[in-house]
Design a protein around this motif. Structure first.
Motif, PDB file in Angstrom:
ATOM      1  N   TYR A  41      31.219   3.427 -26.634  1.00 11.04           N
ATOM      2  CA  TYR A  41      30.909   4.714 -27.259  1.00 11.04           C
ATOM      3  C   TYR A  41      29.665   4.614 -28.141  1.00 11.04           C
ATOM      4  N   HIS A  42      29.650   3.647 -29.029  1.00 11.77           N
ATOM      5  CA  HIS A  42      28.541   3.539 -29.978  1.00 11.77           C
ATOM      6  C   HIS A  42      27.240   3.077 -29.325  1.00 11.77           C
ATOM      7  N   ILE A  43      27.311   2.308 -28.243  1.00  8.97           N
ATOM      8  CA  ILE A  43      26.063   1.895 -27.594  1.00  8.97           C
ATOM      9  C   ILE A  43      25.390   3.091 -26.933  1.00  8.97           C
ATOM     10  N   LEU A  44      26.174   4.071 -26.492  1.00  9.78           N
ATOM     11  CA  LEU A  44      25.567   5.298 -25.958  1.00  9.78           C
ATOM     12  C   LEU A  44      24.737   5.987 -27.028  1.00  9.78           C
ATOM     13  N   TRP A  45      25.301   6.095 -28.230  1.00 12.05           N
ATOM     14  CA  TRP A  45      24.555   6.696 -29.342  1.00 12.05           C
ATOM     15  C   TRP A  45      23.355   5.845 -29.727  1.00 12.05           C
ATOM     16  N   CYS A  46      23.522   4.538 -29.696  1.00  7.67           N
ATOM     17  CA  CYS A  46      22.419   3.636 -30.021  1.00  7.67           C
ATOM     18  C   CYS A  46      21.257   3.838 -29.052  1.00  7.67           C
ATOM     19  N   MET A  47      21.569   3.917 -27.765  1.00  7.50           N
ATOM     20  CA  MET A  47      20.515   4.125 -26.766  1.00  7.50           C
ATOM     21  C   MET A  47      19.869   5.495 -26.957  1.00  7.50           C
ATOM     22  N   TRP A  48      20.679   6.514 -27.245  1.00 10.65           N
ATOM     23  CA  TRP A  48      20.160   7.859 -27.456  1.00 10.65           C
ATOM     24  C   TRP A  48      19.173   7.897 -28.626  1.00 10.65           C
ATOM     25  N   TYR A  49      19.595   7.343 -29.764  1.00 12.17           N
ATOM     26  CA  TYR A  49      18.712   7.353 -30.934  1.00 12.17           C
ATOM     27  C   TYR A  49      17.492   6.460 -30.731  1.00 12.17           C
ATOM     28  N   ALA A  50      17.630   5.377 -29.983  1.00 12.87           N
ATOM     29  CA  ALA A  50      16.476   4.518 -29.693  1.00 12.87           C
ATOM     30  C   ALA A  50      15.460   5.263 -28.831  1.00 12.87           C
ATOM     31  N   VAL A  51      15.944   5.998 -27.834  1.00 13.58           N
ATOM     32  CA  VAL A  51      15.036   6.782 -26.987  1.00 13.58           C
ATOM     33  C   VAL A  51      14.348   7.867 -27.819  1.00 13.58           C
ATOM     34  N   LEU A  52      15.100   8.531 -28.696  1.00  9.99           N
ATOM     35  CA  LEU A  52      14.485   9.544 -29.565  1.00  9.99           C
ATOM     36  C   LEU A  52      13.436   8.927 -30.492  1.00  9.99           C
ATOM     37  N   ALA A  53      13.779   7.792 -31.100  1.00 10.05           N
ATOM     38  CA  ALA A  53      12.824   7.127 -31.987  1.00 10.05           C
ATOM     39  C   ALA A  53      11.594   6.667 -31.210  1.00 10.05           C
ATOM     40  N   GLY A  54      11.798   6.162 -29.996  1.00  6.62           N
ATOM     41  CA  GLY A  54      10.670   5.756 -29.156  1.00  6.62           C
ATOM     42  C   GLY A  54       9.789   6.929 -28.785  1.00  6.62           C
ATOM     43  N   ALA A  55      10.402   8.074 -28.500  1.00  6.20           N
ATOM     44  CA  ALA A  55       9.623   9.277 -28.175  1.00  6.20           C
ATOM     45  C   ALA A  55       8.808   9.734 -29.375  1.00  6.20           C
ATOM     46  N   VAL A  56       9.416   9.714 -30.545  1.00  3.84           N
ATOM     47  CA  VAL A  56       8.699  10.122 -31.758  1.00  3.84           C
ATOM     48  C   VAL A  56       7.531   9.168 -32.025  1.00  3.84           C
ATOM     49  N   LEU A  57       7.778   7.861 -31.901  1.00  2.00           N
ATOM     50  CA  LEU A  57       6.694   6.892 -32.104  1.00  2.00           C
ATOM     51  C   LEU A  57       5.578   7.087 -31.080  1.00  2.00           C
ATOM     52  N   ILE A  81       1.717   8.143 -31.876  1.00  2.00           N
ATOM     53  CA  ILE A  81       0.569   7.330 -31.447  1.00  2.00           C
ATOM     54  C   ILE A  81      -0.415   8.189 -30.660  1.00  2.00           C
ATOM     55  N   LEU A  82       0.100   8.977 -29.723  1.00  2.00           N
ATOM     56  CA  LEU A  82      -0.784   9.841 -28.930  1.00  2.00           C
ATOM     57  C   LEU A  82      -1.464  10.893 -29.797  1.00  2.00           C
ATOM     58  N   PHE A  83      -0.739  11.427 -30.761  1.00  2.00           N
ATOM     59  CA  PHE A  83      -1.297  12.460 -31.629  1.00  2.00           C
ATOM     60  C   PHE A  83      -2.390  11.889 -32.532  1.00  2.00           C
ATOM     61  N   PHE A  84      -2.107  10.767 -33.170  1.00  5.66           N
ATOM     62  CA  PHE A  84      -3.054  10.215 -34.132  1.00  5.66           C
ATOM     63  C   PHE A  84      -4.181   9.422 -33.485  1.00  5.66           C
ATOM     64  N   CYS A  85      -3.952   8.912 -32.297  1.00  8.21           N
ATOM     65  CA  CYS A  85      -4.983   8.112 -31.622  1.00  8.21           C
ATOM     66  C   CYS A  85      -5.641   8.869 -30.475  1.00  8.21           C
ATOM     67  N   GLY A  86      -5.184  10.081 -30.217  1.00  8.60           N
ATOM     68  CA  GLY A  86      -5.723  10.836 -29.094  1.00  8.60           C
ATOM     69  C   GLY A  86      -5.137  10.317 -27.795  1.00  8.60           C
ATOM     70  N   GLY A  87      -5.485  10.933 -26.708  1.00  7.82           N
ATOM     71  CA  GLY A  87      -5.089  10.412 -25.422  1.00  7.82           C
ATOM     72  C   GLY A  87      -3.978  11.160 -24.709  1.00  7.82           C
ATOM     73  N   PHE A  88      -3.604  12.356 -25.171  1.00  9.92           N
ATOM     74  CA  PHE A  88      -2.571  13.118 -24.457  1.00  9.92           C
ATOM     75  C   PHE A  88      -2.985  13.352 -23.008  1.00  9.92           C
ATOM     76  N   HIS A  89      -4.180  13.871 -22.831  1.00 11.65           N
ATOM     77  CA  HIS A  89      -4.660  14.192 -21.484  1.00 11.65           C
ATOM     78  C   HIS A  89      -4.743  12.925 -20.631  1.00 11.65           C
ATOM     79  N   GLN A  90      -5.272  11.865 -21.191  1.00 12.97           N
ATOM     80  CA  GLN A  90      -5.419  10.604 -20.477  1.00 12.97           C
ATOM     81  C   GLN A  90      -4.051  10.060 -20.053  1.00 12.97           C
TER      82      GLN A  90
END
Length: 179
Positions: free
Chosen positions: A101-117, A121-130
């Motif tokens: 049960y808890h590893i599902l939440w761990c993976m979910w929050y890790a994916v969310l944190a990875g998406a935010v990071l 990075i794309l926002f501050f360093c540019g490169g969305f289009h690329q």
């Protein structure tokens, strides 16, 4: 207080163990660009010992179930080389200690944190289009040739994040009682 809880309860001890395992994995990943199998094996053994320790309600069944969730749900990301094997092995070890049960939440929050990071990075360093152009080329090549190639760029491309960092962030949410 808090220190007493962490060391005197099985749940607190597990949270300390989980945070330590994930924290050392981050350091390995940052300095060596990989999580050593020796660390995964030691962590696995520690988790297994914890799970079968007398009086622990967690048990071997929860350990095995928790370990099977990550490869079942994330195996396709490894197949397309979007996630490293070390990350999945780390999730397996953590899942053994956390349970299914808890590893599902761990993976979910890790994916969310990875998406935010990644977005930061794309926002501050540019490169969305690329980056979206790279994704389009990757999908087109996969469809046209049927040949699977690594999704990530080799080397130290700015958008290559160490996924152990979002995993550690998620583990800290777990240790803090968020899920």
């Amino acid at each position: 207080g808090l220190a007493q809880f962490l060391w005197d309860t099985p749940e607190g001890l597990a949270k300390c163990l989980i945070a330590g395992i994930a924290g050392i994995a981050v350091l390995m990943d940052l300095y060596e660009m990989r999580i050593k199998n020796s660390w995964i094996i030691c962590s696995f053994i520690a988790g297994l010992i914890y799970s079968i320790w007398p009086g622990n309600r967690h048990g071997i069944v929860q350990f095995v179930l928790g370990m099977t969730v990550p490869p079942v749900l994330l195996g396709w990301l490894f197949y397309f080389r979007m996630l490293g094997s070390g990350d999945i092995k780390l999730f397996c070890v953590l899942g053994g200690l956390m349970g299914p049960y808890h590893i599902l939440w761990c993976m979910w929050y890790a994916v969310l944190a990875g998406a935010v990071l990644s977005l930061a990075i794309l926002f501050f360093c540019g490169g969305f289009h690329q980056r979206f152009h790279y994704l389009e080329q990757y999908v087109r090549q996969l469809i046209e040739t049927g040949k699977q190639s690594p999704y990530y760029r080799t080397g130290t491309a700015f958008e290559n994040i160490h996924f152990t960092i979002p995993i550690f962030m998620s583990v800290m949410l777990y240790a803090g009682g968020m899920y």
